[in-house]
Design an enzyme around this catalytic site. Structure first.
Site, mmCIF file in Angstrom:
data_model
loop_
_atom_site.group_PDB
_atom_site.id
_atom_site.type_symbol
_atom_site.label_atom_id
_atom_site.label_comp_id
_atom_site.label_asym_id
_atom_site.label_seq_id
_atom_site.Cartn_x
_atom_site.Cartn_y
_atom_site.Cartn_z
ATOM 1 N N GLU A 1 -17.020 -43.434 35.959
ATOM 2 C CA GLU A 1 -17.087 -43.322 34.487
ATOM 3 C C GLU A 1 -16.702 -44.696 33.946
ATOM 4 O OE1 GLU A 1 -15.911 -43.770 30.997
ATOM 5 O OE2 GLU A 1 -14.140 -42.634 31.659
ATOM 6 N N ASP B 1 -12.925 -40.300 36.227
ATOM 7 C CA ASP B 1 -12.724 -40.576 34.810
ATOM 8 C C ASP B 1 -11.898 -41.857 34.636
ATOM 9 O OD1 ASP B 1 -13.097 -39.657 32.078
ATOM 10 O OD2 ASP B 1 -10.942 -39.252 32.039
ATOM 11 N N ASP C 1 -17.229 -35.249 25.665
ATOM 12 C CA ASP C 1 -16.543 -35.862 24.516
ATOM 13 C C ASP C 1 -17.485 -36.182 23.361
ATOM 14 O OD1 ASP C 1 -13.952 -35.820 25.502
ATOM 15 O OD2 ASP C 1 -14.139 -37.758 26.495
#
Length: 492
Positions: A340, A293, A393
């Protein structure tokens, strides 16, 4: 990373059905894996598996190494004799009431630990002690959690100075005083990791690889920062001097102030990035592939003075970059990572990603707002990427589509060549047919869920991470439909 065409489903284990108010690593998890296999899928992506802290977010945990106690299957503890029974409680079937679930499972896990320590046979205790002896981070984490309970949940920097600063006499004193609570925490972690190991073996036995998730930053109130304060930018009162976030952009005039303490990368480098090497090593013991991430933070990160209330007055600071990854790969070998790379991505970030051939991410919901050159449109893909309809998200695809303006909806329909009556599956087909090596879709999109089922709305502190699907939704017909498309586009 092997680039055979694959596809799979994004579902955090908390979203599984089950009897104790939250998904667990029990029979419902195996049923989900059975569904994946029947549907021809070879990937299961999860969110971080750590013990969620404030806000129940898996991206803010009390440890970067420990497992989430709420995922432990209580039925297995009963079968092993550590639980004699449970009080009959009814829970919502379609969402997690975290406060109620945590109280319920915490009581039972403590009861199971006590029974294990007093009644377990020699063979099981030897397995437990072997886990304790071979898990380097375990005692510090267990003591941290026991101390948090002892000090009524206060952050570690609000504890008495001698234990906040980990003075040796204080560590010994509290380890003895809180011995039973420390033992409970060690038992809980032992059970989590043995249950997860069985789940991973079950998945791998069906040809399913598990995709994990490493948040680049850790929570301030965590065992990681308490044990290693010198690896973070803290002041003499053990408070962060600078914190993480992202700068103002089109979506937010003040940016995002995440509040995580920032790493002291010089101190990390002086220690040979050992903390990160062990973090990757642990994650690869749990998963077959790992999504990193906020990958861009390794090239440069947004540094915000801790006194600032917003992210406006921050600055870009160079990250550890090539030196970091060369050291980590030198210690661990090839890393099966997904970068990511969403948000503000510069050529330097792309160069770092491509240097190590880490696949990046393509989000179909981002594809329809800037013409034919939009990098998220499938005709612009290269094989070294992972395509998603949306992530944890994003809104569900149905919710996203209905939130678009009429003009934007028309663009989506024109590109997909469809009527939009089954928009989630139209994007699934689009992703599966692309050249992306991997295609992953949230289960909510497989089920055609509306926006009420989204997992997380960034920037909102409450009401997130709680969605669950109810029993009976994973039908043979649904598996056949996904299997047919997966085979059609060469991903079976």
């Amino acid at each position: 990373m092997h680039r055979k065409r694959k596809s799979g489903i994004l579902l955090h284990p908390t979203s599984l059905p089950g009897p104790d108010g939250i998904g667990s690593l029990g029979k419902e998890c195996r049923h989900f894996l059975d569904f994946l296999a029947a549907a021809g899928q070879s990937l299961w992506q999860v969110l971080p598996l750590g013990p969620a802290a404030h806000g129940n977010s898996p991206y803010s945990c009390y440890s970067a190494f420990a497992g989430n106690p709420l995922l432990i299957d209580l039925a297995a503890l009963t079968e092993e004799g550590d639980l004699s029974g449970k009080e009959p409680l009814e829970f919502p079937s379609d969402y997690v009431d975290f406060a109620v679930v945590e109280g319920h499972k915490s009581r039972l896990l403590k009861a199971a630990a006590a029974r294990f320590h007093t009644h377990a046979d020699r063979e099981r205790k030897e397995e437990f002690w072997h886990f304790c002896d071979t898990t380097a981070w375990l005692h510090d984490y267990a003591l941290f959690m026991a101390l948090k309970e002892h000090f009524s949940g206060k952050s570690w920097n609000a504890w008495p100075r001698e234990i906040a600063r980990r003075e040796s006499e204080a560590l010994e004193k509290y380890s003895v005083r809180l011995g039973p609570a420390v033992g409970e925490q060690k038992y809980i972690q032992w059970q989590f990791f043995r249950q997860w190991r069985r789940i991973r073996e079950y998945a791998n036995g069906k040809g399913i690889a598990i995709v994990g998730d490493i948040p680049i930053f850790v929570a301030f109130d965590s065992a990681d920062v308490w044990v290693n304060p010198e690896l973070f930018h803290l002041d003499e009162k053990e408070k962060p001097t600078v914190v993480a976030g992202v700068p103002p952009d089109y979506f937010s005039k003040t940016g995002q102030r995440w509040g995580n303490p920032l790493y002291n990368w010089s101190a990390m480098a002086d220690r040979g990035y050992g903390w990160w090497i062990e973090r990757f090593r642990k994650s690869l013991e749990l998963h077959d592939v790992v999504r990193v991430d906020h990958f861009r933070g390794f090239e440069a990160y947004w540094e915000i003075p801790a006194r600032e209330k917003t992210a406006v007055n921050g600055r870009w600071v160079p990250g550890p970059g090539v030196a970091f990854f060369d050291t980590v790969l030198g210690a661990l070998g090839e890393l099966p990572l997904i970068a990511e790379d969403l948000g503000v991505i510069t050529p330097e970030v792309e160069a770092l990603r491509d240097r190590y051939r880490f696949p990046g991410m393509k989000i179909l919901q981002f594809a329809f707002d800037s013409g034919s050159c939009n990098p998220y449109l499938p005709h612009n893909y290269t094989p070294d990427c992972v395509v998603y309809s949306g992530t944890h998200d994003n809104d569900t695809t149905v919710g996203w589509f209905h939130s678009l303006s009429p003009h934007q909806r028309e663009l989506v329909l024109h590109y997909t060549g469809t009527s939009g009556r089954d928009i989630a599956w139209e994007l699934i087909r689009l992703g599966l047919s692309s050249v992306a090596a991997m295609a992953i879709f949230p289960l909510q999109d497989i089920l055609g869920c509306d926006g009420s089922c989204r997992m997380n709305l960034p920037g909102t502190p409450r009401g997130n991470w709680s969605w669950r699907f109810t029993p009976g939704l994973l039908t043979d017909r649904l598996a056949d439909r996904l299997h047919e498309l997966t085979s059609l586009f060469g991903r079976h």
